[in-house]
Design a protein around this motif. Structure first.
Motif: not given
Length: 187
Positions: A100-101, A169-170, A24, A159, A167, A162-164, A28
């Protein structure tokens, strides 16, 4: 299995435990660069094709750097350990790719695969048997992903969730596929 292969397998398993735990962080930032110790360079191998989610990616065979799989910054290629099982050989071939976010990461849609979806790597063809999300992988669980024994299978990992805000990844998304046939040459 010879001692040197066992030793290399132990090193990569340790590295992959670290890589999976820290993937993660690496994903990012697509500008992640390798340290001077071991540049993230690799010769390209066969391509990975996953029609169900629109993946057509190069595969970079990489080494280990600082106790971790030297996954590079490319969000469009996937990575495999250069001393590991190759797709289509007996055992598990493991490919790690970025999500990738900001998109488009090669494995952004990996979690959308379903059992029965087809995957090809070069002339080897696979059928997805399992898609799962895990929130933690122990060293034993990571070792279970790798094997140079048994039928040919493919393990894809990235990953997820993602927790925005942070950042981070859970979860990790892990797709397992079994080899079903060889594709004809040129196809």
């Amino acid at each position: 299995m010879g001692r040197s292969r066992v030793r290399r397998l132990a090193v990569v398993l340790t590295a992959l435990v670290t890589m999976v735990a820290g993937l993660g962080v690496l994903v990012t930032s697509p500008s992640y660069s390798a340290s001077a110790e071991a540049p993230v360079t690799a010769r390209k191998a066969a391509r990975l094709h996953i029609p169900a989610i629109g993946v057509d990616a190069g595969i970079r065979r990489v080494g280990v750097r600082n106790g971790r799989l030297a996954v590079g910054g490319s969000v469009r290629d996937v990575y495999s350990w250069r001393h590991g099982v190759r797709p289509g050989q007996p055992g598990s071939a493991v490919l790690a790719g970025h999500t990738w976010s900001k998109g488009p990461g090669v494995f952004d849609r990996l979690g959308q695969l379903r059992p029965g979806n087809r995957i090809s790597v070069g002339i080897a063809a696979f059928k997805v048997t399992r898609v799962r999300r895990v929130s933690g992988l122990s060293p034993a669980a990571v070792r279970a992903l790798f094997s140079d024994r048994g039928r040919a299978r493919l393990v894809l990992i990235t990953c997820g969730d993602r927790n925005n805000t942070t950042g981070i990844y859970r979860t990790r998304i892990i797709v397992t596929a079994k080899k079903v046939r060889r594709l004809p040459a040129g196809g």
